[in-house]
Design an enzyme around this catalytic site. Structure first.
Site, PDB file in Angstrom:
ATOM      1  N   CYS A  95      21.859 -33.215  -8.285  1.00  0.00           N
ATOM      2  CA  CYS A  95      22.232 -33.294  -9.883  1.00  0.00           C
ATOM      3  C   CYS A  95      21.032 -32.729 -10.683  1.00  0.00           C
ATOM      4  O   CYS A  95      19.761 -33.200 -10.647  1.00  0.00           O
ATOM      5  CB  CYS A  95      22.225 -34.813 -10.240  1.00  0.00           C
ATOM      6  N   ALA A 112      25.820 -33.934 -19.306  1.00  0.00           N
ATOM      7  CA  ALA A 112      24.362 -34.462 -18.944  1.00  0.00           C
ATOM      8  C   ALA A 112      24.433 -35.883 -19.240  1.00  0.00           C
ATOM      9  O   ALA A 112      23.801 -36.608 -20.122  1.00  0.00           O
ATOM     10  CB  ALA A 112      23.239 -33.957 -19.925  1.00  0.00           C
ATOM     11  N   MET A 113      25.046 -36.572 -18.088  1.00  0.00           N
ATOM     12  CA  MET A 113      25.359 -38.011 -18.038  1.00  0.00           C
ATOM     13  C   MET A 113      24.080 -38.875 -17.872  1.00  0.00           C
ATOM     14  O   MET A 113      23.534 -39.784 -18.307  1.00  0.00           O
ATOM     15  CB  MET A 113      26.242 -38.242 -17.180  1.00  0.00           C
ATOM     16  N   GLY A 142      34.521 -27.001  -7.147  1.00  0.00           N
ATOM     17  CA  GLY A 142      34.090 -26.390  -8.577  1.00  0.00           C
ATOM     18  C   GLY A 142      35.425 -25.601  -8.805  1.00  0.00           C
ATOM     19  O   GLY A 142      35.761 -24.643  -8.415  1.00  0.00           O
TER      20      GLY A 142
HETATM   21  C1  LIG Z   1      31.123 -35.937 -16.173  1.00  0.00           C
HETATM   22  C2  LIG Z   1      30.882 -35.519 -14.825  1.00  0.00           C
HETATM   23  C3  LIG Z   1      30.328 -36.398 -14.102  1.00  0.00           C
HETATM   24  C4  LIG Z   1      29.664 -36.025 -12.853  1.00  0.00           C
HETATM   25  N1  LIG Z   1      29.112 -36.930 -12.034  1.00  0.00           N
HETATM   26  C5  LIG Z   1      28.631 -36.642 -10.752  1.00  0.00           C
HETATM   27  C6  LIG Z   1      28.041 -37.636 -10.040  1.00  0.00           C
HETATM   28  O1  LIG Z   1      27.708 -38.794 -10.305  1.00  0.00           O
HETATM   29  N2  LIG Z   1      27.578 -37.151  -8.415  1.00  0.00           N
HETATM   30  C7  LIG Z   1      27.882 -36.026  -7.947  1.00  0.00           C
HETATM   31  O2  LIG Z   1      27.474 -35.732  -7.143  1.00  0.00           O
HETATM   32  N3  LIG Z   1      28.425 -35.034  -9.093  1.00  0.00           N
HETATM   33  C8  LIG Z   1      28.925 -35.351 -10.448  1.00  0.00           C
HETATM   34  N4  LIG Z   1      29.533 -34.278 -10.798  1.00  0.00           N
HETATM   35  C9  LIG Z   1      29.804 -33.156 -10.610  1.00  0.00           C
HETATM   36  C10 LIG Z   1      31.267 -33.083  -9.849  1.00  0.00           C
HETATM   37  O3  LIG Z   1      31.352 -33.766  -8.892  1.00  0.00           O
HETATM   38  C11 LIG Z   1      31.322 -31.533  -9.327  1.00  0.00           C
HETATM   39  O4  LIG Z   1      30.420 -31.273  -8.268  1.00  0.00           O
HETATM   40  C12 LIG Z   1      31.627 -30.571 -10.574  1.00  0.00           C
HETATM   41  O5  LIG Z   1      32.268 -31.271 -11.393  1.00  0.00           O
HETATM   42  C13 LIG Z   1      32.200 -29.424  -9.984  1.00  0.00           C
HETATM   43  O6  LIG Z   1      33.589 -29.583  -9.597  1.00  0.00           O
HETATM   44  P1  LIG Z   1      34.930 -29.508 -10.816  1.00  0.00           P
HETATM   45  O7  LIG Z   1      34.742 -28.056 -11.468  1.00  0.00           O
HETATM   46  O8  LIG Z   1      35.895 -29.929 -10.238  1.00  0.00           O
HETATM   47  O9  LIG Z   1      34.626 -30.647 -11.790  1.00  0.00           O
HETATM   48  C14 LIG Z   1      30.026 -34.811 -12.265  1.00  0.00           C
HETATM   49  C15 LIG Z   1      30.522 -33.883 -13.120  1.00  0.00           C
HETATM   50  C16 LIG Z   1      31.110 -34.337 -14.347  1.00  0.00           C
HETATM   51  C17 LIG Z   1      31.810 -33.300 -15.056  1.00  0.00           C
END
Ligand SMILES: Cc1cc2nc3c(=O)[nH]c(=O)nc-3n(C[C@H](O)[C@H](O)[C@H](O)COP(=O)(O)O)c2cc1C
Length: 305
Positions: free
Chosen positions: A130, A72-73, A243
């Protein structure tokens, strides 16, 4: 690097490979994103940029949970103006850049889209999804009419491809994807994180300062794959799967479900930057083992049952 057949075209954007980083996971500095590109990604995606600088939530904002991470940034970012120089630096290095951004009003979406396009972004990714910013863009992704309206407003002011990134935290993601396509989306990115939480049994309280956050990593792969499948059944525009991708098999599963490319985020934390090259190599092997000439021949195959 990229083997034959790995090149893909997503909404007119020619990529040397079907992998990209998922927005935000690695932060946003130009040198880090350059490393993603040097590791084999076809393009890089910036962290979501907002109209103004924001510091995000207080710690703890990221924790490890079973099968992934919970964050939850609160969309910390330097604001679009503060990032343009970094974007130009990446473009100067010849890196294809997808600029992710969010806003809260239509005029803001439009002026930010124009600024990013002017600075040289090759495509935009609208982060409508988000889950961590109360009452702001997270709400937009759950409402088909808002998605259509925002997408159309951005398409009106830029010439570059617009990807619309959707949230899995909705009852009918296919309906939302159709709305994005109606608004003119050139591609759909599916998906952002799943709304989730963690509680500390000893302290008897939620772990994240924001109480809830977004789950990512292999724990969400099956959900995200289902989203891509459902979207592929109803839209014609390309889909970018996101994902829980951590190896070539995951990437191929997404392609079979209908994705033309994949974004990889959380897996970089466990597998390092090499993950992009390894996924690319595995996809290349899969193509040759199965007598397939290109990634596009795999896209959506599982629907032809
Ligand atoms: C630490 C963190 C920061 C993220 N920041 C963003 C962001 O700024 N914008 C966004 O569209 N998604 C953000 N996401 C979501 C990722 O882009 C992605 O949709 C999600 O993590 C699922 O992919 P993954 O399982 O490969 O990580 C963030 C995810 C994480 C873990």
């Amino acid at each position: 690097m990229a083997g034959e057949g790995l090149a893909v075209e997503v909404a007119g954007l020619k990529l040397r490979s079907p992998t990209m980083n998922a927005s935000g996971v690695l932060g946003m500095s130009a040198p880090l994103l350059k490393r993603v590109y040097d590791s084999g990604a076809g393009a890089v995606v910036t962290k979501s940029l907002g109209p103004a600088a924001r510091s995000g939530h207080i710690n703890p904002t990221v924790i490890e949970v079973e099968g992934g991470i919970l964050n939850a940034m609160g969309l910390p970012n330097p604001g679009i103006e503060g990032y343009l120089e970094e974007l130009r630096e990446l473009k100067g290095e010849g890196v294809p850049v997808v600029a992710s951004f969010f806003a809260t009003t239509v005029p803001e979406f439009q002026s930010d889209a124009k600024a990013l396009a002017r600075a040289g972004a090759d495509a935009l990714e609208l982060n409508l999804s988000c889950p961590n910013v109360g009452g702001e863009p997270g709400m937009c992704a759950a409402d088909a009419l808002s998605v259509e309206r925002v997408t159309r407003s951005v398409k009106q002011v830029v010439q570059i491809p617009v990807f619309v990134k959707l949230s899995p935290n909705v009852t009918d993601i296919a309906g939302i994807a159709v709305a994005a396509e109606k608004g003119g989306a050139d591609a759909i990115t599916a998906v952002n994180t799943l709304k989730a939480m963690a509680i500390d049994a000893d302290f008897r309280r939620p772990v994240l300062s924001n109480v809830t956050g977004g789950l990512s990593g292999s724990a969400i792969k099956s959900v995200a794959l289902r989203c891509v499948w459902e979207i592929a059944e109803v839209v014609k525009v390309p889909i970018i799967g996101c994902g829980g991708v951590s190896n070539w098999r995951d990437a191929i599963e997404y392609m079979l479900a209908g994705a033309s490319a994949v974004e990889i985020g959380t897996a970089v934390m466990n597998h390092g930057f090499e993950v992009y090259g390894k996924v690319n190599d595995g996809v290349t092997r899969y193509l040759s083992d199965n007598g397939l000439g290109s990634v596009s021949e795999v896209v959506g195959l599982a629907h032809k049952r």
